[in-house]
Design a protein around this motif. Structure first.
Motif, short mmCIF file in Angstrom:
data_model
loop_
_atom_site.label_atom_id
_atom_site.label_comp_id
_atom_site.label_asym_id
_atom_site.label_seq_id
_atom_site.Cartn_x
_atom_site.Cartn_y
_atom_site.Cartn_z
N ILE A 178 5.88 -17.22 23.41
CA ILE A 178 6.38 -15.87 23.25
C ILE A 178 5.32 -14.91 22.80
O ILE A 178 4.63 -15.35 21.83
CB ILE A 178 7.53 -16.06 22.05
N VAL A 179 5.55 -13.87 23.45
CA VAL A 179 4.28 -12.95 23.16
C VAL A 179 4.46 -12.33 21.88
O VAL A 179 5.55 -11.65 21.46
CB VAL A 179 4.27 -11.73 24.20
N GLU A 180 3.50 -12.49 21.12
CA GLU A 180 3.29 -11.79 19.31
C GLU A 180 2.65 -10.50 19.51
O GLU A 180 3.02 -9.69 18.69
CB GLU A 180 3.05 -13.02 18.53
N GLU A 181 1.45 -10.63 20.15
CA GLU A 181 0.63 -9.35 20.05
C GLU A 181 0.03 -9.12 21.45
O GLU A 181 -0.38 -10.05 22.36
CB GLU A 181 -0.32 -9.71 19.16
N ASN A 182 -0.14 -7.89 21.75
CA ASN A 182 -0.76 -7.66 22.86
C ASN A 182 -1.47 -6.15 22.83
O ASN A 182 -0.80 -5.08 22.70
CB ASN A 182 0.32 -7.41 24.20
N THR A 183 -2.71 -6.24 22.36
CA THR A 183 -3.55 -4.93 22.01
C THR A 183 -4.69 -4.62 22.77
O THR A 183 -5.19 -5.72 23.25
CB THR A 183 -3.82 -5.02 20.49
N ARG A 184 -5.05 -3.49 22.84
CA ARG A 184 -6.01 -3.16 23.76
C ARG A 184 -7.21 -3.48 22.93
O ARG A 184 -7.71 -3.00 21.88
CB ARG A 184 -6.08 -1.94 24.24
N LEU A 185 -8.59 -4.08 23.37
CA LEU A 185 -9.62 -4.23 22.72
C LEU A 185 -10.57 -3.25 23.05
O LEU A 185 -11.39 -2.89 22.10
CB LEU A 185 -10.32 -5.65 23.08
N THR A 186 -10.70 -2.83 24.32
CA THR A 186 -11.64 -1.50 24.64
C THR A 186 -11.09 -0.24 24.16
O THR A 186 -10.01 0.01 23.79
CB THR A 186 -11.81 -1.45 26.03
#
Length: 622
Positions: free
Chosen positions: A220-228
């Protein structure tokens, strides 16, 4: 198998491991010809698909006459960016076969994606025409080769499932419920997607070395954030996925391992492909079908029941690039149009490798593009697609998190989204899996496996005089998303580090990171984390932050004394991760530093010894 005088020559077509091939022949007059295509991965290592056979070949007790009845033709695939490790796996296999009594049938061939005018296909065609075929054709009376499977020999049959049967068997737990929104369904027909119907298909995609008997997990996807930074050209994501179905006693993976993700095609890709199909097929894309095969062992174990739309979404690699034999098969379906028929044939010929490279490889033309360009193609029915289209293939990502504890089961990934434009037509393209992951929302389900990576022996023993400090220091060298497995190693040692004694004020420094990227303010991944790890020393190489380029290998040269002290005095370990060119440059620089205090031969021997001890490992990709 055919007799020719007193010699019997056998031709076998096989894929992946088959240790039974090592069984000695009872007939000294029998000769078996092996035609081998061997790829190299990582730092000169064999791929998963041949690991079992390779280990069997390395048994020291094997007779030197074991393969006296074998002749082999060998074509090696690799990347010249790896330098001396180019096609290393294939070369090692050829050497070992000779040691066991096998005889080369013709000269070894080498394929490199970077070869001009066709890449590996150009190299392969030259090898076929100049080496294998001239040696093989005089023996054609002795060898029986299976012919190309013709379209009329389709093994698959589609049967429509009656509405009453659907209502009896459809369940509320299905693949489309994996997401919060059921975007992939059009119309009123329910999607028949029960996991039980897909189990065989999913199992066929599992990596051979996956843990837990190749078990596929649902995350289950908990986090999906952009690093750049938002203004930066590269979109790199930090993705955290939770696994709920495992028990506390199950260790899903280890630090430095690989997470294998099964992607899916987007709604837009599926819709684009469906619109190109003949009208009678388009009208049935949401009908529930049962897939049957005339063979006990199917070429590809497709799901038992599904809709054509769901098959295109979850199973078929419609975004993949058709291979040359695919174009030859497609030519069969447009014989009525001489021009298009001949064009497809020319693209599939060995003499047309440059044409194929320009049209398919460089311009990244997928199945949808080819079917659109060659509009004379007439597919007779939907079952033809089952024969033509290859299955979706899972993609491998280095794990960026420490091994899961008993209280939490989570995996973290650092994913650079692949996107760009082709060089000639400036056609936009994107990576299937990286784009799929980038678009995942919190709560979405992801199917995945875990398998061993290149970093297998992370030193975890602490000093007897100070159990807060590790006995073996580690030096991590990487660039870009190569930071993922290095982060995994660093965090694993921090997670398992024993607590510090209250009276001990000595500074601990048993880990060093040398990291390279383009700019500090745009793609310096996990900068805040590194600044908060007291035991870690960090050196950076930002290639675009000044007028002259700075790379990680130059940092090694600048820190010569520290590197030599780490290797020779502290007996430390080195882990390298990132692009193949960077990995090769780092290894060359390490050898140069060691050669400054010893002979070159001794320096190479030293690194090989470290590698055997698990204290020198490389995870690189092209």
């Amino acid at each position: 198998k055919e007799e020719y005088g007193n010699v019997s020559v056998e031709s076998k077509f096989m894929f992946d491991d088959d240790p039974a091939l090592l069984s000695p022949s009872d007939d000294d007059d029998e000769t078996i010809l092996w035609i081998l295509m061997v790829s190299t991965t990582g730092d000169g290592e064999h791929c998963d698909s041949i690991q079992t056979t390779w280990k069997s070949l390395l048994v020291r007790s094997l007779s030197k006459k074991l393969l006296r009845h074998v002749k082999f033709a060998l074509f090696c695939l690799g990347d010249r960016a790896y330098g001396k490790q180019f096609c290393a796996a294939g070369r090692k296999l050829g050497t070992r076969l000779v040691q066991l009594g096998a005889q080369p049938f013709c000269d070894v061939g080498y394929g490199d994606d970077g070869t001009p005018n066709g890449g590996v296909f150009c190299d392969y065609d030259i090898w076929l025409q100049k080496n294998l075929l001239p040696t093989l054709l005089p023996m054609k009376k002795m060898i029986s080769l299976p012919s190309l499977i013709l379209p009329e020999e389709n093994y698959y049959k589609i049967v429509n499932v009656e509405k009453e049967e659907i209502e009896k068997t459809i369940t509320t737990t299905n693949i489309n419920n994996d997401n919060n929104t059921n975007n992939n369904i059009r119309g009123s027909t329910p999607s028949f997607l029960n996991d039980n119907d897909y189990n065989t298909f999913f199992s066929s995609l599992a990596p051979r070395t996956a843990y837990h008997n190749q078990k596929m997990w649902k995350g289950i996807v908990e986090e999906n954030t952009r690093l750049t930074s938002e203004s930066w050209e590269q979109n790199t994501r930090h993705i955290a996925i939770r696994i709920d179905e495992t028990g506390k006693e199950t260790m899903l993976y280890h630090a430095g391992d690989i997470c294998t993700i099964l992607p899916r095609n987007s709604k837009e890709q599926v819709e684009k492909f469906a619109k190109i199909l003949p009208f009678d097929i388009q009208t049935t894309v949401d009908d529930v079908i049962e897939i049957r095969s005339s063979q006990k062992e199917q070429q590809q174990p497709w799901p038992k029941k599904c809709t054509l739309r769901d098959w295109l979404t979850y199973c078929a690699d419609i975004a993949g690039l058709p291979e040359r034999e695919d174009l030859r098969l497609l030519s069969y379906y447009c014989k009525h149009d001489k021009e298009q028929h001949e064009k497809l044939l020319s693209l599939s010929e060995t003499s047309g490798s440059a044409l194929y490279a320009d049209y398919i490889l460089r311009e990244k033309r997928c199945w949808s593009d080819v079917l659109y360009d060659f509009d004379a193609i007439r597919l007779p029915d939907a079952s033809t697609l089952l024969q033509l289209l290859p299955p979706l293939r899972p993609r491998h990502f280095s794990i960026a998190s420490s091994a899961p504890s008993t209280s939490t089961t989570k995996v973290e990934l650092c994913v650079a989204v692949v996107e760009g434009k082709t060089p000639l037509g400036e056609k936009p393209y994107e990576g299937l899996c990286s784009s799929y992951l980038a678009n995942c929302k919190r709560g979405d389900v992801v199917r995945l496996w875990f398998k061993p990576g290149s970093f297998l022996k992370l030193p975890m023993k602490t000093l007897s005089t100070n159990n807060h400090q590790y006995e073996t220091p580690i030096l991590c060298i990487g660039a870009g998303t190569g930071i993922a497995p290095l982060r995994s190693l660093i965090l694993e040692r921090e997670r398992k580090r024993p607590p510090k004694n209250g009276n001990d004020d000595n500074k601990i420094n048993d880990a060093t990171l040398i990291f390279g990227c383009r700019k500090k303010n745009t793609d310096y991944y996990y900068q805040n984390e590194w600044e908060n790890i007291a035991s870690l020393s960090v050196f950076t190489a930002f290639s675009r932050d000044q007028w002259h380029k700075v790379y990680v290998q130059q940092i090694l040269k600048q820190q010569k004394d520290m590197i030599l002290n780490h290797l020779l005095t502290k007996k430390g370990a080195i882990y390298i991760a990132g692009g193949a060119k960077m990995a090769r440059a780092v290894k060359d620089e390490l050898l140069e530093l060691l050669t400054s205090v010893s002979e070159e031969k001794e320096a190479m021997k030293f690194l090989k010894q470290l590698q055997k001890q698990g204290k020198y490992a490389v995870e690189a990709w092209s």
